[in-house]
Design a protein around this motif. Sequence first.
Motif, PDB file in Angstrom:
ATOM      1  N   ASP A  87       0.964  -1.281   0.026  1.00  0.00           N
ATOM      2  CA  ASP A  87       0.061   0.080  -0.185  1.00  0.00           C
ATOM      3  C   ASP A  87       0.910   1.208   0.059  1.00  0.00           C
ATOM      4  OD1 ASP A  87      -2.328  -1.637   0.012  1.00  0.00           O
ATOM      5  OD2 ASP A  87      -2.502  -1.383   2.279  1.00  0.00           O
ATOM      6  N   ASN A  88       2.123   1.284   0.590  1.00  0.00           N
ATOM      7  CA  ASN A  88       2.922   2.158   0.656  1.00  0.00           C
ATOM      8  C   ASN A  88       4.189   2.240  -0.051  1.00  0.00           C
ATOM      9  OD1 ASN A  88       1.057   3.601   2.531  1.00  0.00           O
ATOM     10  ND2 ASN A  88       1.710   2.001   3.995  1.00  0.00           N
ATOM     11  N   TYR A  89       4.692   1.247  -0.493  1.00  0.00           N
ATOM     12  CA  TYR A  89       6.035   0.990  -0.981  1.00  0.00           C
ATOM     13  C   TYR A  89       5.960   0.217  -2.243  1.00  0.00           C
ATOM     14  CZ  TYR A  89       7.599   2.790   3.304  1.00  0.00           C
ATOM     15  OH  TYR A  89       7.781   3.796   4.470  1.00  0.00           O
ATOM     16  N   PHE A  90       7.138   0.538  -3.234  1.00  0.00           N
ATOM     17  CA  PHE A  90       7.280  -0.296  -4.354  1.00  0.00           C
ATOM     18  C   PHE A  90       8.729  -0.712  -4.144  1.00  0.00           C
ATOM     19  CE2 PHE A  90       9.585  -0.726  -8.392  1.00  0.00           C
ATOM     20  CZ  PHE A  90       8.491  -0.884  -9.282  1.00  0.00           C
ATOM     21  N   TYR A  91       8.917  -2.076  -4.570  1.00  0.00           N
ATOM     22  CA  TYR A  91      10.026  -2.909  -3.914  1.00  0.00           C
ATOM     23  C   TYR A  91      10.330  -3.753  -5.210  1.00  0.00           C
ATOM     24  CZ  TYR A  91      13.193  -5.395  -0.561  1.00  0.00           C
ATOM     25  OH  TYR A  91      14.331  -5.992   0.098  1.00  0.00           O
ATOM     26  N   LEU A  92      11.634  -3.446  -5.818  1.00  0.00           N
ATOM     27  CA  LEU A  92      12.159  -4.024  -6.934  1.00  0.00           C
ATOM     28  C   LEU A  92      13.404  -4.825  -6.474  1.00  0.00           C
ATOM     29  CD1 LEU A  92      12.010  -3.662 -10.689  1.00  0.00           C
ATOM     30  CD2 LEU A  92      14.401  -3.901  -9.776  1.00  0.00           C
ATOM     31  N   THR A  93      13.590  -6.086  -6.670  1.00  0.00           N
ATOM     32  CA  THR A  93      14.676  -6.894  -6.467  1.00  0.00           C
ATOM     33  C   THR A  93      15.141  -7.862  -7.571  1.00  0.00           C
ATOM     34  OG1 THR A  93      13.375  -8.770  -5.697  1.00  0.00           O
ATOM     35  CG2 THR A  93      13.898  -7.061  -4.114  1.00  0.00           C
ATOM     36  N   SER A  94      16.610  -7.963  -7.805  1.00  0.00           N
ATOM     37  CA  SER A  94      17.016  -8.655  -8.558  1.00  0.00           C
ATOM     38  C   SER A  94      18.268  -9.402  -7.646  1.00  0.00           C
ATOM     39  CB  SER A  94      17.288  -8.267  -9.845  1.00  0.00           C
ATOM     40  OG  SER A  94      18.669  -7.234  -9.728  1.00  0.00           O
ATOM     41  N   ASP A  95      19.212 -10.319  -8.404  1.00  0.00           N
ATOM     42  CA  ASP A  95      20.208 -10.724  -7.767  1.00  0.00           C
ATOM     43  C   ASP A  95      21.377  -9.610  -7.261  1.00  0.00           C
ATOM     44  OD1 ASP A  95      19.214 -13.272  -8.266  1.00  0.00           O
ATOM     45  OD2 ASP A  95      20.481 -13.761  -9.931  1.00  0.00           O
ATOM     46  N   SER A  96      21.328  -8.735  -7.936  1.00  0.00           N
ATOM     47  CA  SER A  96      22.668  -7.855  -7.673  1.00  0.00           C
ATOM     48  C   SER A  96      22.018  -6.366  -7.045  1.00  0.00           C
ATOM     49  CB  SER A  96      23.594  -7.489  -8.557  1.00  0.00           C
ATOM     50  OG  SER A  96      22.703  -6.982  -9.833  1.00  0.00           O
ATOM     51  N   ILE A  97      20.897  -6.102  -6.999  1.00  0.00           N
ATOM     52  CA  ILE A  97      20.494  -4.569  -6.799  1.00  0.00           C
ATOM     53  C   ILE A  97      18.927  -4.607  -6.263  1.00  0.00           C
ATOM     54  CG2 ILE A  97      19.662  -3.924  -9.082  1.00  0.00           C
ATOM     55  CD1 ILE A  97      21.529  -1.309  -8.459  1.00  0.00           C
ATOM     56  N   THR A  98      18.759  -3.679  -5.544  1.00  0.00           N
ATOM     57  CA  THR A  98      17.513  -3.640  -4.785  1.00  0.00           C
ATOM     58  C   THR A  98      17.025  -2.079  -4.923  1.00  0.00           C
ATOM     59  OG1 THR A  98      17.478  -5.553  -3.595  1.00  0.00           O
ATOM     60  CG2 THR A  98      15.897  -3.723  -2.736  1.00  0.00           C
ATOM     61  N   ILE A  99      15.815  -1.670  -5.198  1.00  0.00           N
ATOM     62  CA  ILE A  99      15.280  -0.491  -5.059  1.00  0.00           C
ATOM     63  C   ILE A  99      14.232  -0.356  -4.148  1.00  0.00           C
ATOM     64  CG2 ILE A  99      14.293  -0.399  -7.281  1.00  0.00           C
ATOM     65  CD1 ILE A  99      14.347   2.697  -7.325  1.00  0.00           C
ATOM     66  N   ILE A 100      13.809   0.251  -3.092  1.00  0.00           N
ATOM     67  CA  ILE A 100      12.808   0.622  -2.609  1.00  0.00           C
ATOM     68  C   ILE A 100      12.374   1.910  -2.640  1.00  0.00           C
ATOM     69  CG2 ILE A 100      11.531   0.140  -0.325  1.00  0.00           C
ATOM     70  CD1 ILE A 100      13.958  -1.750   0.400  1.00  0.00           C
ATOM     71  N   SER A 101      10.949   2.229  -2.821  1.00  0.00           N
ATOM     72  CA  SER A 101      10.550   3.627  -2.810  1.00  0.00           C
ATOM     73  C   SER A 101       9.270   3.716  -2.196  1.00  0.00           C
ATOM     74  CB  SER A 101      10.437   3.999  -4.540  1.00  0.00           C
ATOM     75  OG  SER A 101      10.031   5.367  -4.519  1.00  0.00           O
ATOM     76  N   ARG A 102       9.169   4.912  -1.625  1.00  0.00           N
ATOM     77  CA  ARG A 102       7.787   5.411  -1.224  1.00  0.00           C
ATOM     78  C   ARG A 102       6.857   5.450  -2.246  1.00  0.00           C
ATOM     79  NH1 ARG A 102       8.027   6.603   4.352  1.00  0.00           N
ATOM     80  NH2 ARG A 102       9.974   7.175   5.182  1.00  0.00           N
ATOM     81  N   LEU A 103       5.462   5.556  -2.213  1.00  0.00           N
ATOM     82  CA  LEU A 103       4.790   5.755  -3.405  1.00  0.00           C
ATOM     83  C   LEU A 103       3.979   6.950  -3.040  1.00  0.00           C
ATOM     84  CD1 LEU A 103       2.966   2.304  -3.387  1.00  0.00           C
ATOM     85  CD2 LEU A 103       4.688   3.016  -4.909  1.00  0.00           C
TER      86      LEU A 103
END
Length: 367
Positions: free
Chosen positions: A221-237
């Motif tokens: 509801d509040n965050y977008f979270y993308l993951t792969s083997d080497s990098i992660t990005i987390i963002s508020r929405l």
Amino acid sequence: MNIQLTVKELLGPLQSVISVVEKNQTLPILSHVLIQLKDGKLTLTTTDMEIELRASKKIQAKEEACFTIFAKDLIDIVRKLTEETIIEFIIEETKIYIKVNNNSFELNTFNTKDFPSLPKIKDSEIIHIKRLVLKELIENTAFSMGNQDIRAYLNGLYFEVTKDNIIVVATDGHRLAIGEIKQENELTNKKTVILPRKAVLELIKILSKDENANVDIHLSDNYFYLTSDSITIISRLIDGNFPNYLQVIPTDYENTVVINRQSFLDNLQQASIFADERTKGVKLAFKGNQINIFSHSERGQAKTKIDIDNFNKEIEITFNIHYLISILENLTSDNVNMVIPNGENQSCLLSSIGDDTYQYVVMPMRV
């Protein structure tokens, strides 16, 4: 505590996370990068409290360490060295000493417990998607996002995910880009989020650099979270209701013309030389089997024309020339469909022939 890293081990992850770091942070620790070394895995983390980036890399190291260091200074030191150069970090409570060849540097550090992190995501929906597919979806739509619009929900990218598809939409109130792919998703209900502009731009960089074939998107509801083997990005929405984009898509296809995309693009780029810098307007005059293109400014004017299939109406309409150019640059087909507005307050629709993956809507200019 002492550790040694090569430039090759450190520089890649550092370049992946450095862009989140702002020069003028309200909290000094936000200008730092958190460096963690454990079990032969090097992890670098940066955050501005809205976005968090993490980049990891397997390395040949048995030491364990965790410390923060001023990110901009570190990359300025490292980027001027050869890949094989060994960097020694001497870690103390309030200082980090860096030794490289015959040079030494002293930098401040903070307690790693004070380094902020975004909350862990719970009860999120997980979407599996091919990296290149997601990259294309975002790149072909994000250029239509708003920028510093008072309506916060326009300053981002809208994701709409169902069991059968993923739709990505961007609009600044004058133009709109829609991308849709069909794929099966393990969802119980439709999920919609608005990802902020800054996070979208970071995401494009990540998807361009990362070599992994697939990525996972976590939507809460509040965050977008993308993951792969080497990098992660987390963002508020962005908190807000995205406008009903379906309402502005033309449903009357009576005035539809087929135009050679490259010819249309070339002529618009020529006309843009004399487009007024303030209005950026270009007039299209449809008549018979031609489109006449007019632009003018204080420096002069341009008149170009292209052939189209016979059109039995005479219509003159003005658009922002840069909106049209950016759309044609993103479409890839030889020919495009252009649905011409049939009256005031109606929009124009451009799309590839035989491929409805991307649709672009542009509002005419009032002159």
